[in-house]
Write an enzyme that holds these catalytic residues in place. Structure first.
Site, PDB file in Angstrom:
ATOM      1  N   GLN A   1      70.351  56.643  24.766  1.00 29.33           N
ATOM      2  CA  GLN A   1      69.680  56.556  23.593  1.00 29.33           C
ATOM      3  C   GLN A   1      68.124  56.012  24.074  1.00 29.33           C
ATOM      4  O   GLN A   1      68.074  54.983  24.630  1.00 29.33           O
ATOM      5  CB  GLN A   1      70.168  55.792  22.624  1.00 29.33           C
ATOM      6  CG  GLN A   1      69.752  55.791  21.465  1.00 29.33           C
ATOM      7  CD  GLN A   1      70.759  55.030  20.469  1.00 29.33           C
ATOM      8  OE1 GLN A   1      71.553  55.436  19.758  1.00 29.33           O
ATOM      9  NE2 GLN A   1      70.349  53.576  20.093  1.00 29.33           N
TER      10      GLN A   1
ATOM     11  N   ASP B   1      66.507  70.408   2.937  1.00 27.24           N
ATOM     12  CA  ASP B   1      65.850  71.465   3.821  1.00 27.24           C
ATOM     13  C   ASP B   1      66.580  72.358   4.077  1.00 27.24           C
ATOM     14  O   ASP B   1      67.106  72.930   3.411  1.00 27.24           O
ATOM     15  CB  ASP B   1      65.610  70.197   4.786  1.00 27.24           C
ATOM     16  CG  ASP B   1      64.225  70.229   5.765  1.00 27.24           C
ATOM     17  OD1 ASP B   1      64.350  71.278   6.420  1.00 27.24           O
ATOM     18  OD2 ASP B   1      63.535  69.420   5.638  1.00 27.24           O
TER      19      ASP B   1
ATOM     20  N   HIS C   1      64.330  72.560  11.241  1.00 27.71           N
ATOM     21  CA  HIS C   1      63.575  71.741  10.684  1.00 27.71           C
ATOM     22  C   HIS C   1      64.277  70.510  10.095  1.00 27.71           C
ATOM     23  O   HIS C   1      64.221  69.424  10.276  1.00 27.71           O
ATOM     24  CB  HIS C   1      63.020  72.382   9.648  1.00 27.71           C
ATOM     25  CG  HIS C   1      61.867  71.369   8.794  1.00 27.71           C
ATOM     26  ND1 HIS C   1      61.969  71.022   7.836  1.00 27.71           N
ATOM     27  CD2 HIS C   1      60.323  71.144   9.417  1.00 27.71           C
ATOM     28  CE1 HIS C   1      60.909  70.131   7.460  1.00 27.71           C
ATOM     29  NE2 HIS C   1      60.104  70.313   8.348  1.00 27.71           N
TER      30      HIS C   1
ATOM     31  N   ASN D   1      74.825  55.748  18.765  1.00 26.27           N
ATOM     32  CA  ASN D   1      75.983  55.863  19.765  1.00 26.27           C
ATOM     33  C   ASN D   1      75.442  55.803  21.259  1.00 26.27           C
ATOM     34  O   ASN D   1      76.447  56.333  21.919  1.00 26.27           O
ATOM     35  CB  ASN D   1      76.546  57.202  19.114  1.00 26.27           C
ATOM     36  CG  ASN D   1      75.648  58.280  19.233  1.00 26.27           C
ATOM     37  OD1 ASN D   1      74.511  58.495  19.896  1.00 26.27           O
ATOM     38  ND2 ASN D   1      76.193  59.405  18.923  1.00 26.27           N
TER      39      ASN D   1
ATOM     40  N   VAL E   1      68.841  60.096  20.479  1.00 25.12           N
ATOM     41  CA  VAL E   1      67.771  59.197  19.644  1.00 25.12           C
ATOM     42  C   VAL E   1      68.640  58.597  18.890  1.00 25.12           C
ATOM     43  O   VAL E   1      69.789  58.567  18.430  1.00 25.12           O
ATOM     44  CB  VAL E   1      66.931  60.160  18.961  1.00 25.12           C
ATOM     45  CG1 VAL E   1      66.047  60.926  20.251  1.00 25.12           C
ATOM     46  CG2 VAL E   1      67.405  61.215  18.155  1.00 25.12           C
TER      47      VAL E   1
ATOM     48  N   ASN F   1      50.777  69.396   5.139  1.00 27.05           N
ATOM     49  CA  ASN F   1      50.054  69.755   6.166  1.00 27.05           C
ATOM     50  C   ASN F   1      48.649  70.428   6.100  1.00 27.05           C
ATOM     51  O   ASN F   1      48.434  71.384   6.868  1.00 27.05           O
ATOM     52  CB  ASN F   1      51.082  70.372   7.305  1.00 27.05           C
ATOM     53  CG  ASN F   1      52.088  69.372   7.853  1.00 27.05           C
ATOM     54  OD1 ASN F   1      52.185  68.271   7.275  1.00 27.05           O
ATOM     55  ND2 ASN F   1      52.734  69.951   9.118  1.00 27.05           N
TER      56      ASN F   1
ATOM     57  N   ALA G   1      54.941  66.272  -3.787  1.00 22.37           N
ATOM     58  CA  ALA G   1      54.347  65.400  -3.652  1.00 22.37           C
ATOM     59  C   ALA G   1      53.319  64.421  -4.629  1.00 22.37           C
ATOM     60  O   ALA G   1      53.213  63.409  -4.550  1.00 22.37           O
ATOM     61  CB  ALA G   1      53.897  65.380  -2.150  1.00 22.37           C
TER      62      ALA G   1
ATOM     63  N   VAL H   1      57.526  60.651  -7.562  1.00 22.38           N
ATOM     64  CA  VAL H   1      57.847  61.001  -6.064  1.00 22.38           C
ATOM     65  C   VAL H   1      57.109  60.156  -5.040  1.00 22.38           C
ATOM     66  O   VAL H   1      55.675  59.985  -5.362  1.00 22.38           O
ATOM     67  CB  VAL H   1      57.644  62.549  -5.678  1.00 22.38           C
ATOM     68  CG1 VAL H   1      57.950  62.670  -4.292  1.00 22.38           C
ATOM     69  CG2 VAL H   1      58.577  63.166  -6.756  1.00 22.38           C
TER      70      VAL H   1
ATOM     71  N   SER I   1      56.428  66.269   7.397  1.00 19.79           N
ATOM     72  CA  SER I   1      57.769  66.397   7.382  1.00 19.79           C
ATOM     73  C   SER I   1      58.608  65.475   8.200  1.00 19.79           C
ATOM     74  O   SER I   1      59.639  64.975   7.802  1.00 19.79           O
ATOM     75  CB  SER I   1      58.317  67.832   7.843  1.00 19.79           C
ATOM     76  OG  SER I   1      57.814  68.593   7.113  1.00 19.79           O
TER      77      SER I   1
END
Length: 400
Positions: A77, A104, A137, A150, A154, A228, A246, A251, A298
């Site tokens: 990890q 998503d 994504h 774990n 990552v 973006n 956004a 939000v 994102s």
């Protein structure tokens, strides 16, 4: 409502559990008659929402194993630079018991570094129970927020949070506001506390606004990537390049920075920005049991979502409710990095957020009974005010 639509030759497509509007196809020559019907509050087009078309992750040579399907071959990890930068690797809370909806392209449920608690598909790509990600994504976003601790690959900001794959974008990364609203509706019905949206559209929407208002009033915390669309630099405070939703007041809008603490050149900016988070060259999970590096607001949004889960857990809250309190903690404990409006309140700070006395005390543990009472009373009054505002807005649309 359905009778009105069908009477004009229309076809109802979708109903919601928590909202009093429907999605339907109506002949174009019947739209004026539909708008003129006193039983109809308003009519609007079902606009598109999506991830950036140029989002292009690159597979990580450092992290990808020789045999993707064999978890034992996955590398040791390695937290991303973003996890370390915001201090999420140095806190005890891990998001246990907190539900996070990743709205998503779905999540790859067979990934060695992810645990998916459930979900729903609201797109035409597969049946409703098929929330698998075939794009990449959604899986990348999910890994940033909550990849498992774990010892493989990552780790996410809140590795023990319950991740829900709420598929509102198709396999090509695009969707409709009606599908996004369906995802929010599902989160309301299933008491999913945090609603994370790394997506955006060009147009505002009264229908989506109503859905967000309802979710916020019910105590859910909604977070969204700023977009973006780029900027003229970190010192520019007169630009409005953010995408929707956004820009909505209820939000939490997140912009992105790079590893050198600079505003990312791709990041949208605007007056509605709330927080800044790492977004450039972020390592996370992706489809086919692999790992990839990607950039975008994102990627920044789920860093904030993860910290929100840590605070939610620290407060020992169960279910929706403390959204405003958590949002206030995130903002007031943020680190000043850019010193401009492009960062909103600043860079989200996991250590400061979970260490804030409002996080450790929480409503359920408030030793100041008078403060707790009046805080709760204020929350009730705010919700009643939100409800009345929604009613007046509905009446305004009805008689306008």
């Amino acid at each position: 409502m359905l009778g009105v639509v069908e009477g004009l030759g229309g076809t109802p497509l979708l109903e919601y559990d928590n909202f009093e509007f429907v999605v339907a196809e109506v002949p174009s020559d019947s739209l004026d008659e539909l708008r003129g019907d006193r039983r109809v509050s308003f009519v609007e087009a079902d606009d598109e929402t999506r991830i950036p078309s140029d989002w292009s992750p690159s597979l990580s040579d450092i992290l990808n194993p020789p045999d993707d399907s064999d978890c034992s071959t996955h590398p040791d990890q390695q937290p991303s630079w973003g996890v370390e930068r915001i201090g999420a690797d140095d806190v005890d809370p891990d998001g246990s018991g907190v539900d996070v909806g990743i709205l998503d392209t779905g999540i790859a449920s067979d990934h060695c570094s992810l645990s998916v608690a459930g979900g729903q598909n609201f797109t035409s790509d597969g049946v409703s129970t098929d929330y698998e990600d075939r794009h990449g994504h959604g899986t990348h976003v999910a890994g940033v927020a909550g990849a498992s601790d774990n010892d493989r690959g990552v780790v996410g900001v809140a590795p023990e949070a319950n991740l829900y794959a709420v598929k509102v974008l198709g396999d090509d990364g695009s969707g409709r506001y009606s599908e996004l609203i369906a995802g929010i509706d599902w989160c309301l019905s299933n008491d999913v506390e945090l609603i994370s949206m790394s997506l955006g559209g060009e147009e505002s929407s009264s229908t989506l606004e109503d859905a967000i208002d309802a979710a916020h009033s019910a105590g859910h915390l909604l977070l969204c990537a700023a977009g973006n669309e780029g900027n003229n630099g970190g010192d520019s405070c007169d630009e409005e390049t953010m995408t929707y939703p956004a820009m909505h007041d209820d939000v939490v809008a997140v912009t992105a920075m790079d590893e050198d603490d600079r505003l990312a050149s791709y990041s949208s900016v605007g007056s509605a920005v709330d927080l800044l988070a790492p977004g450039t060259d972020v390592n996370s999970t992706t489809v086919d049991n692999q790992y990839a590096q990607a950039s975008g607001t994102s990627m920044a949004c789920p860093f904030v979502t993860g910290v929100a889960a840590l605070v939610w857990e620290t407060r020992e809250e169960s279910g929706p409710g403390p959204n405003e309190a958590v949002r206030e903690i995130l903002g007031e404990t943020a680190e000043d990095v850019l010193g401009t409006c492009a960062e909103g309140d600043g860079l989200v700070d996991a250590r400061a957020a979970v260490g804030d006395e409002r996080a450790t005390d929480g409503d359920s543990q408030d030793t100041d009974r008078a403060g707790g009472f009046f805080g709760g009373l204020r929350s009730v009054v705010e919700r009643i005010a939100d409800l009345l505002a929604s009613v007046f807005e509905w009446l305004r649309r009805l008689f306008s």
